[in-house]
Design a protein around this motif. Sequence first.
Motif, PDB file in Angstrom:
ATOM      1  N   PRO A   1      39.360   7.135  26.535  1.00  0.00           N
ATOM      2  CA  PRO A   1      39.512   7.838  25.314  1.00  0.00           C
ATOM      3  C   PRO A   1      40.451   8.951  25.310  1.00  0.00           C
ATOM      4  O   PRO A   1      41.207   9.491  24.334  1.00  0.00           O
ATOM      5  N   VAL A   2      40.552   9.515  26.420  1.00  0.00           N
ATOM      6  CA  VAL A   2      41.294  10.814  26.769  1.00  0.00           C
ATOM      7  C   VAL A   2      42.660  10.397  26.569  1.00  0.00           C
ATOM      8  O   VAL A   2      43.247   9.417  27.183  1.00  0.00           O
ATOM      9  N   LEU A   3      43.535  11.140  25.763  1.00  0.00           N
ATOM     10  CA  LEU A   3      44.952  10.568  25.340  1.00  0.00           C
ATOM     11  C   LEU A   3      45.851  10.120  26.660  1.00  0.00           C
ATOM     12  O   LEU A   3      46.623   9.342  26.747  1.00  0.00           O
ATOM     13  N   ALA A   4      45.755  11.324  27.654  1.00  0.00           N
ATOM     14  CA  ALA A   4      46.346  11.396  28.630  1.00  0.00           C
ATOM     15  C   ALA A   4      46.004  11.259  30.076  1.00  0.00           C
ATOM     16  O   ALA A   4      44.569  11.687  30.076  1.00  0.00           O
TER      17      ALA A   4
ATOM     18  N   THR B   1      47.645  21.985  15.032  1.00  0.00           N
ATOM     19  CA  THR B   1      46.595  22.094  16.128  1.00  0.00           C
ATOM     20  C   THR B   1      46.967  21.141  17.382  1.00  0.00           C
ATOM     21  O   THR B   1      47.724  20.391  17.187  1.00  0.00           O
ATOM     22  N   THR B   2      46.138  21.036  18.438  1.00  0.00           N
ATOM     23  CA  THR B   2      46.492  20.043  19.467  1.00  0.00           C
ATOM     24  C   THR B   2      45.328  19.197  19.707  1.00  0.00           C
ATOM     25  O   THR B   2      44.226  19.657  19.402  1.00  0.00           O
ATOM     26  N   ASP B   3      45.299  18.097  20.403  1.00  0.00           N
ATOM     27  CA  ASP B   3      44.531  17.203  20.390  1.00  0.00           C
ATOM     28  C   ASP B   3      44.606  16.700  22.038  1.00  0.00           C
ATOM     29  O   ASP B   3      45.874  16.157  22.368  1.00  0.00           O
ATOM     30  N   TYR B   4      43.600  16.329  22.533  1.00  0.00           N
ATOM     31  CA  TYR B   4      43.548  15.483  24.042  1.00  0.00           C
ATOM     32  C   TYR B   4      42.624  14.313  23.869  1.00  0.00           C
ATOM     33  O   TYR B   4      42.516  13.451  24.666  1.00  0.00           O
TER      34      TYR B   4
END
Lengths: 445, 391
Positions: A378-381, A303-306
């Motif tokens: 907190p957002v990864l990018a 799965t994907t995470d951001y």
Amino acid sequence: MTAIAAATAASTLAACGGSDDGGGDGGGGGGGDASANEASDIGITEDSIKLGAHFPLTGVAAPGYSEIPTGADAYFDCLNEAGGVNGRTIDYIYRDDAYNPTTTSQVVNQLVLEDEVFAIVGGLGTPTHSAVLDFLNSEGVPDLFVSSGSLLWGADPETNPYTFGWQTDYESEGKIIGEYIAENFPDAKVGLFLQDDDFGEDGEAGIRQYIDDQIVAAERYTPGNTNVGPQIAALQAAGADFVVGFNVPSYTALSQLTALQLGYDPQWFYSNVGSDPTLVGNLLNNFSQGTVSDASLLDGALTTDYLPTVDEPDNPWVQEFQRIWDECGGDGELTNYRIYGMAQAYTTVQALQAAGQNPTRDDLIEAIEIAGGDWEGPVLAPFRYSEESHMGTAGMSISRITGDTTEQVEPVQLTDIGDAPIEDFDGEPAEVPENGIPNEESVMD
Amino acid sequence: MSDLQSPANTTAEGRTTGSKTAEEAPTEATAGADQPTASRRRSLLPQSTLLRHLLVLLLAAVGAVVLLEITDPFTNSQLATLTYYAIAAGGLTVLTGMNGQISLGHGALMAVGAYTTALFLSADEPLPLPLILLAAIVTATAVGALVGVAAARLHGPYLAGATLALAVGLPGLAIYFHDVLGGEQGMRVRAPRAPEAFESFISAVSGNSATNTKWLAYLGAICLLITYFLLANLIRSRIGRTWRAVRDQEVAAELAGINLGAWRVLAFVVSAAAAGLAGGVLALVVRLAAPSGFTLVLSLALLTAIVIGGLGSLLGALLGSALLVFLPPFVTDLGAGWGLDNTEAAQLAPFVYGVVLIVAMIFAPAGVVGTLRMRWLTRQAKRSAAQSSRG
């Protein structure tokens, strides 16, 4: 805590006193303290800012999604206890639209016209929020951080100058997934399992940019039709040994159960929206009437995470959110949906801080355009906010679900819609500020 | 289905008590029963039905303007919502209350009107708004005629089942033809801006600012008034009487030379036309036509509105619709005032709505308007009976 409360009370009194002796000459303030606050626009008073949101709190979409505003609410509560933003507390009102666009239009009317909120924050859903897009933009109400990955919210800021996206859009997500498959599974025969709307369409468009020749089948389901047997059987018949799903959580559960019945066992890859293990586990339990009791079927799926997730208890952001939930939250556990709500609230506070001491609605928009691209949290990018784009975060990492946890298999990748390339994100994860409250400089003074 | 049976039962009751008391006694317990005897008493109103209705229309129009000008913008938007519910409920009450047919598919007919409006408005140079709304009515009427032909052969639960299929199935077309109809997220509608005449009218009347919300509320109110005027005339005409004959005594009606099927189809068509217009107004007010806006819940909400208000009564349909629009936010705010968090307060609204429905069933089985009218007529009858026995 008491000292802070007393200080807030004192500054509130000071502010009230200031406005009593002629509100006209108070404009020249600009210091950091609350005594310079004035009611600069609708929804802002000297000591409060009113924000509104619409979420499905009842009805079919309520499981999972109804937890998002409780997370945001807990975050704002803790923020208010710590003094709020520029001495103003956040008054967060969220209303139920039952995921029905007709109701969304009514409750947003109520938020804007009756509650007179300063901005709408985090309204959830593509069809639901579409119903209020024109209204909010024609009324000039900031429409921040829509909880949906549709391209509608950010790709065309000229038409919708007041609307901002937040999460990674589905097309960019598709591209990152496509490149990952092309590099790591070059021989896989890929089948696509798509929701038959923009969500599936954008995802497919992204993924086809990289592995068009590997795709052997693309099957679509209609939301509401709970029989996905034909689609899964068609994927099986086409010989797909790697299935990418752009679907909502209930269809993750349905596709898993159907595949189990058909004896079909490909490598699964679920996009971020449909992959919350806790919710999918509950749904599996529900749909199979107890035969499948947890998300063990999802074991090994990608799965994907951001955003950081609850299965990373060592992540400092998750620890901070856990503290906030324990101190200011209501019943229940911290979930990924509550983290989502808190992270969105965090970005909202960044925007309010950047908009200065006495912001107007237009100041808020301008501040996000100027400073939003540099915000960390907190957002990864990073976000893509600028005058040309109101798209949200651009990056995602890829991870594998193993039991109750996930392990990252690919670090954060950055991209954008269209033919923008995919790059590794070289930034460091942001540090958690004190009390989990951001500290952005005003860019409007 | 007991809803359908109840008017007939109470009718029978009304008739027996009526014949016991006096000649002018109520012969109908349904709110829709027109009482020539009762209207003859009101000497203040003109004798002619058309003139009387025109007078009421005029008063209602003045009342609507006053109401829209003294209320705040949010109430204006709620009233705009009220208008499309009330238009559809008005059409449904003619079908169910006057003609005894049940429809669970009116939400789907509204969808037809809404999508027609959205399609016409998405053109580069859209037609004038009245024409577009007319097109919405015509399309919904055509669909209604088709369904009506099937419906005329069905009764009670079978008819409910057939129209239920319509409510569930029709919105699915929007997803199937997603290239034209926008799929799950629907078609966004840009309501045409208010004409300048409207702005000058508002500034002349009240000096308020002529916002788009206000314009849509006025638009809805105009559609509502025209619809109710036409429906009221229809109900009082030969057509309305024939419908009631078909509803109350099929055999007698057939012996009197009434073609049951044709009259049932006509009732369905009229009701579908109203639903089409309601859908058109909905698309303008909500600014969107999407399948998730036309679920079965919408059809059921319309049905509960006319049941609570009083079957067959336009005033009842209006009251029931008002309950649909004003009750949920009222209850939610009340719940929030009691210290419930927003989620719990939101969950309170459907619960209270259910309780209101049950209470209405128990204490006002003929609906609010129906029960009040029955009480009033019974008192009249008693009084005249007392007079005649004295004299």
